[in-house]
Design an enzyme around this catalytic site. Structure first.
Site, PDB file in Angstrom:
ATOM      1  N   PHE A  66     -14.097   2.718   3.404  1.00 30.46           N
ATOM      2  CA  PHE A  66     -13.052   1.981   2.697  1.00 30.46           C
ATOM      3  C   PHE A  66     -12.659   2.766   1.448  1.00 30.46           C
ATOM      4  O   PHE A  66     -13.499   3.092   0.621  1.00 30.46           O
ATOM      5  CB  PHE A  66     -13.533   0.585   2.319  1.00 30.46           C
ATOM      6  CG  PHE A  66     -12.414  -0.293   1.854  1.00 30.46           C
ATOM      7  CD1 PHE A  66     -11.580  -0.912   2.764  1.00 30.46           C
ATOM      8  CD2 PHE A  66     -12.175  -0.464   0.493  1.00 30.46           C
ATOM      9  CE1 PHE A  66     -10.520  -1.702   2.332  1.00 30.46           C
ATOM     10  CE2 PHE A  66     -11.123  -1.260   0.055  1.00 30.46           C
ATOM     11  CZ  PHE A  66     -10.293  -1.874   0.978  1.00 30.46           C
ATOM     12  N   VAL A  67     -11.363   3.078   1.335  1.00 32.69           N
ATOM     13  CA  VAL A  67     -10.893   3.881   0.206  1.00 32.69           C
ATOM     14  C   VAL A  67      -9.888   3.103  -0.638  1.00 32.69           C
ATOM     15  O   VAL A  67      -9.260   2.154  -0.152  1.00 32.69           O
ATOM     16  CB  VAL A  67     -10.254   5.213   0.686  1.00 32.69           C
ATOM     17  CG1 VAL A  67     -11.293   6.142   1.275  1.00 32.69           C
ATOM     18  CG2 VAL A  67      -9.120   4.956   1.689  1.00 32.69           C
ATOM     19  N   LYS A 126      -7.673   7.045   9.679  1.00 37.23           N
ATOM     20  CA  LYS A 126      -9.122   7.006   9.917  1.00 37.23           C
ATOM     21  C   LYS A 126      -9.393   7.211  11.402  1.00 37.23           C
ATOM     22  O   LYS A 126      -8.548   6.890  12.235  1.00 37.23           O
ATOM     23  CB  LYS A 126      -9.687   5.652   9.477  1.00 37.23           C
ATOM     24  CG  LYS A 126      -9.691   5.456   7.969  1.00 37.23           C
ATOM     25  CD  LYS A 126     -10.456   4.203   7.614  1.00 37.23           C
ATOM     26  CE  LYS A 126     -10.234   3.781   6.207  1.00 37.23           C
ATOM     27  NZ  LYS A 126     -10.823   2.467   5.912  1.00 37.23           N
ATOM     28  N   ASP A 172      -5.625   2.533   9.978  1.00 38.65           N
ATOM     29  CA  ASP A 172      -7.071   2.305  10.112  1.00 38.65           C
ATOM     30  C   ASP A 172      -7.344   1.908  11.560  1.00 38.65           C
ATOM     31  O   ASP A 172      -7.533   2.755  12.424  1.00 38.65           O
ATOM     32  CB  ASP A 172      -7.472   1.228   9.099  1.00 38.65           C
ATOM     33  CG  ASP A 172      -8.971   0.962   9.085  1.00 38.65           C
ATOM     34  OD1 ASP A 172      -9.695   1.529   9.910  1.00 38.65           O
ATOM     35  OD2 ASP A 172      -9.419   0.167   8.237  1.00 38.65           O
ATOM     36  N   ASP A 214       0.775   3.953   4.300  1.00 42.57           N
ATOM     37  CA  ASP A 214      -0.294   4.494   3.467  1.00 42.57           C
ATOM     38  C   ASP A 214      -1.446   4.986   4.335  1.00 42.57           C
ATOM     39  O   ASP A 214      -1.898   6.113   4.223  1.00 42.57           O
ATOM     40  CB  ASP A 214      -0.787   3.430   2.471  1.00 42.57           C
ATOM     41  CG  ASP A 214      -1.041   2.066   3.120  1.00 42.57           C
ATOM     42  OD1 ASP A 214      -0.875   1.929   4.355  1.00 42.57           O
ATOM     43  OD2 ASP A 214      -1.406   1.123   2.393  1.00 42.57           O
ATOM     44  N   GLY A 216       0.779  -1.233   0.000  1.00 42.80           N
ATOM     45  CA  GLY A 216       0.000   0.000   0.000  1.00 42.80           C
ATOM     46  C   GLY A 216       0.809   1.281   0.000  1.00 42.80           C
ATOM     47  O   GLY A 216       0.402   2.279  -0.583  1.00 42.80           O
ATOM     48  N   ASP A 273      -5.618  -0.744  -2.267  1.00 39.29           N
ATOM     49  CA  ASP A 273      -6.336  -1.618  -3.193  1.00 39.29           C
ATOM     50  C   ASP A 273      -7.661  -2.115  -2.637  1.00 39.29           C
ATOM     51  O   ASP A 273      -7.911  -2.068  -1.430  1.00 39.29           O
ATOM     52  CB  ASP A 273      -5.483  -2.858  -3.500  1.00 39.29           C
ATOM     53  CG  ASP A 273      -5.457  -3.837  -2.320  1.00 39.29           C
ATOM     54  OD1 ASP A 273      -5.163  -3.397  -1.190  1.00 39.29           O
ATOM     55  OD2 ASP A 273      -5.762  -5.025  -2.518  1.00 39.29           O
TER      56      ASP A 273
HETATM   57  P1  IMP Z   1      -4.896  -1.286  10.202  1.00 39.17           P
HETATM   58  O1  IMP Z   1      -4.084  -2.397  10.787  1.00 39.17           O
HETATM   59  O2  IMP Z   1      -6.369  -1.529  10.430  1.00 39.17           O
HETATM   60  O3  IMP Z   1      -4.486   0.081  10.694  1.00 39.17           O
HETATM   61  O4  IMP Z   1      -4.741  -1.315   8.609  1.00 39.17           O
HETATM   62  C1  IMP Z   1      -3.598  -1.786   8.029  1.00 39.17           C
HETATM   63  C2  IMP Z   1      -3.636  -1.896   6.535  1.00 39.17           C
HETATM   64  O5  IMP Z   1      -4.921  -2.202   6.058  1.00 39.17           O
HETATM   65  C3  IMP Z   1      -3.244  -0.623   5.819  1.00 39.17           C
HETATM   66  O6  IMP Z   1      -1.845  -0.442   5.762  1.00 39.17           O
HETATM   67  C4  IMP Z   1      -3.865  -0.849   4.465  1.00 39.17           C
HETATM   68  O7  IMP Z   1      -3.005  -1.600   3.646  1.00 39.17           O
HETATM   69  C5  IMP Z   1      -5.114  -1.634   4.793  1.00 39.17           C
HETATM   70  N1  IMP Z   1      -6.273  -0.736   4.829  1.00 39.17           N
HETATM   71  C6  IMP Z   1      -6.839  -0.148   5.891  1.00 39.17           C
HETATM   72  N2  IMP Z   1      -7.864   0.634   5.530  1.00 39.17           N
HETATM   73  C7  IMP Z   1      -7.949   0.538   4.178  1.00 39.17           C
HETATM   74  C8  IMP Z   1      -8.803   1.145   3.183  1.00 39.17           C
HETATM   75  O8  IMP Z   1      -9.717   1.944   3.452  1.00 39.17           O
HETATM   76  N3  IMP Z   1      -8.558   0.783   1.903  1.00 39.17           N
HETATM   77  C9  IMP Z   1      -7.572  -0.073   1.530  1.00 39.17           C
HETATM   78  N4  IMP Z   1      -6.753  -0.654   2.424  1.00 39.17           N
HETATM   79  C10 IMP Z   1      -6.933  -0.341   3.740  1.00 39.17           C
END
Ligand code: IMP
Length: 190
Positions: A161-162, A140, A112, A109, A50, A168
């Site tokens: 979700f973006v 987010k 979340d 990137d 990402g 992706d």
């Molecule tokens: P986290 O562990 O929930 O903070 O998210 C980790 C990974 O999930 C990010 O580095 C992204 O690769 C993927 N991700 C989280 N949110 C999104 C989204 O909205 N779109 C696409 N990929 C996401």
């Protein structure tokens, strides 16, 4: 905004435009270059896949601000093929070198849930980095629920979700030059 490229038909709306990304990347790099001006051997660690677009642009912006950097990549997985977090972090590709004593900046990137990042920060600390900070293009609101320190943040975005600019859905849309929300109908198609 959308400009007639093939993917525009799949995108409901643009959240962060190409120009906003460019300006913010410059601003973040300027700030980081300033904060690290006394520090030798800054090592950027990009999180694949990402962060690949942001890593490339951020590293070049650092260079333009007179700050040399080295680059490493890791790949971890916390998401499967869908749009929700599995909560499981696995190393798919590890660092290629020892980071003992290095000043590491993780280039992300999006933060979340913050789950991946909090795991990654613990991992990098266990590898004896001298310091570890994070620059994330997007964050987010849910991220604040996990105690993870992100020093440099580009944009706080809504909890949707973006895709685009590296992000992706089922491996598609990474090449979009902007960040946008997919049309709901696309989830069923991919
Ligand atoms: P986290 O562990 O929930 O903070 O998210 C980790 C990974 O999930 C990010 O580095 C992204 O690769 C993927 N991700 C989280 N949110 C999104 C989204 O909205 N779109 C696409 N990929 C996401």
């Amino acid at each position: 905004m959308a400009d007639g490229s093939w993917y525009d038909a799949d995108i409901d709306r643009v959240i962060v435009s190409e120009e906003q990304i460019r300006d913010k990347t410059t601003e973040l790099a300027k700030q980081v270059a300033e904060d690290y001006r006394e520090v030798d051997g800054v090592l950027l660690v990009g999180v694949l896949k990402g962060a690949v677009m942001f890593m490339a642009d951020f590293a070049r912006a650092m260079g333009r601000h007179g700050r040399s950097v080295e680059m490493e990549f890791m790949a971890v997985s916390s998401y499967g093929q869908g749009a929700t977090s599995s909560g499981v972090v696995r190393i798919l590709k590890d660092l290629d070198r020892d980071i003992t004593g290095r000043h590491v900046i993780v280039v992300e990137d999006i933060v979340d849930s913050g789950l991946t990042l909090s795991w990654l920060l613990r991992y990098l600390a266990s590898r004896s980095a001298a310091s570890v900070e994070v620059v994330a293009l997007l964050r987010k609101p849910d991220a604040v629920k996990v105690p993870v320190s992100v020093k440099y943040v580009g944009f706080d975005i809504p909890n949707e979700f973006v895709v685009g600019y590296g992000l992706d859905f089922a491996e598609r849309y990474r090449e979009l030059p902007y960040v946008g929300v997919l049309r709901p109908a696309m989830y069923g198609k991919v």
